[in-house]
Design a protein around this motif. Sequence first.
Motif, PDB file in Angstrom:
ATOM      1  N   GLY A 123      38.781  36.830  51.662  1.00  0.00           N
ATOM      2  CA  GLY A 123      38.309  37.405  50.411  1.00  0.00           C
ATOM      3  C   GLY A 123      38.520  36.466  49.245  1.00  0.00           C
ATOM      4  N   ALA A 124      39.736  35.953  49.133  1.00  0.00           N
ATOM      5  CA  ALA A 124      40.038  35.064  48.010  1.00  0.00           C
ATOM      6  C   ALA A 124      39.092  33.869  47.987  1.00  0.00           C
ATOM      7  N   GLU A 206      43.131  47.832  45.419  1.00  0.00           N
ATOM      8  CA  GLU A 206      44.575  47.617  45.248  1.00  0.00           C
ATOM      9  C   GLU A 206      45.073  48.266  43.955  1.00  0.00           C
ATOM     10  N   ASP A 234      32.779  42.528  43.420  1.00  0.00           N
ATOM     11  CA  ASP A 234      33.718  42.221  44.500  1.00  0.00           C
ATOM     12  C   ASP A 234      33.713  43.400  45.471  1.00  0.00           C
TER      13      ASP A 234
HETATM   14  C1  LIG Z   1      41.704  42.158  49.745  1.00  0.00           C
HETATM   15  C2  LIG Z   1      40.885  41.873  48.550  1.00  0.00           C
HETATM   16  C3  LIG Z   1      40.722  40.553  48.084  1.00  0.00           C
HETATM   17  C4  LIG Z   1      41.426  39.364  48.715  1.00  0.00           C
HETATM   18  O1  LIG Z   1      41.059  39.173  50.046  1.00  0.00           O
HETATM   19  P1  LIG Z   1      41.939  38.182  50.972  1.00  0.00           P
HETATM   20  O2  LIG Z   1      41.163  38.113  52.249  1.00  0.00           O
HETATM   21  O3  LIG Z   1      43.276  38.823  51.122  1.00  0.00           O
HETATM   22  O4  LIG Z   1      42.013  36.891  50.284  1.00  0.00           O
HETATM   23  C5  LIG Z   1      39.897  40.362  46.992  1.00  0.00           C
HETATM   24  N1  LIG Z   1      39.265  41.388  46.396  1.00  0.00           N
HETATM   25  C6  LIG Z   1      39.403  42.657  46.814  1.00  0.00           C
HETATM   26  C7  LIG Z   1      38.653  43.758  46.133  1.00  0.00           C
HETATM   27  C8  LIG Z   1      40.233  42.947  47.900  1.00  0.00           C
HETATM   28  O5  LIG Z   1      40.393  44.201  48.297  1.00  0.00           O
END
Ligand SMILES: *Cc1c(COP(=O)(O)O)cnc(C)c1O
Length: 411
Positions: A123-124, A206, A234
Amino acid sequence: MNQEAHPHAGLVGPAGRAEDLLDRYSRSYLQVFGRPQRVLERGQGVRVWDVQGREYLDLLAGIAVNALGHSHPDLVAAIAEQAGQLIHTSNFFTTPTQVALAERLLGMAGAPAGSAVLFVNSGAEAIEAAIKLGRRTGRPGIITAQGAFHGRTTGALALTAKAAYREPFEPLLPGINRVPFGDEAALRAALDDQVGAVILEPIQGEGGVVPAPPGYLQSARELTREHGALLVLDEIQTGIGRTGTWFAFQQAGITPDAITLAKGLGGGFPIGALITFGPEVSGLLSAGQHGTTFGGNPLACAAGLAVLEVIERDGLLGAARTVGQAFTQAVAALQDPRITGVRGEGLLIGIGLAGPWAPHVATAALDRGFIVNAVREDTIRLAPPLIVQEDDMTSFALALPTLLDSIGGDG
Ligand SMILES: *Cc1c(COP(=O)(O)O)cnc(C)c1O
């Protein structure tokens, strides 16, 4: 340093093995996660088992990741078959699976001609690509929301709201403006000709499962268009069927300029993606301006394809809506004053509590065989596999009063 096994004094058998592994973890693993709650060994469907043989109903799915649950035969077969054929190639080459997954995502997103997909590993990393996309507008500023979570790499971290995550690493990327989530007037006031992108979660995950208020995403779409900034959604947590449609933006009836994906896409195999909508936005990043060694490898793409095929074949988008609604009704029927309500959409669920009891409830739940998450002091988050059945969800709803009794919460 001594890295050998130290059987836990006095404990033998499975319990001793769990203690031994946790001890060894604490001596060998970087301590950024705190002490793990359990040592898990095996999963099947919506259930997992720890090394002591205890069974858990997994209502968190690796934080919205295991969309098909654990050891789904179609996902296992797709990964095994692809692994036997070709695992990695570098991005000097493409593969049939990579092309197929990109096309499939564009189709699901209803993306117009000239739209494009970039695969990454997390995600990052998808957010990092979105930040670079924003920068290529020639405007350095980015607007994000209070309460937002966009990841832990330093670029993504600059967009993340929680000070405890961010402050130890400052100075971070400059030019970030955090506006109250859901406040159209604040967004309007913050937009000027220095803002390249507005990055928002359709439902803050989160941050506590906080949905955008009705009309907010539509306003964000109009305002960014007026001001010439990109609207990036996102969908790392909300995407891939989690909220009952392929993507949450589809429920708002808008087309963003870009979305980020990860969590559910590989069903547990790491893969992330950036989707850019239309030729103009897709043209912002050109050859040489971005890259990744592992991103889009055939193994990850085969996993992604299998996940999407099963979600479609088994009608899991509709199931996410109906099972989520049934759960909300089951909680409402409890009429428990200690529960303030259920937020979210589909199978991204926040159970609001009338006090700061969520961490205790989550611990009590684990002891009774439910994996859930205290996303906030006053909120329990559920993000179960999309294959979860109504009766499994109901079993947790019915357990809530007992769990609240056991921790002494009053209301
Ligand atoms: C989990 C999450 C991320 C980060 O994803 P990673 O794979 O942990 O880097 C970014 N944005 C949102 C909305 C998330 O839930």
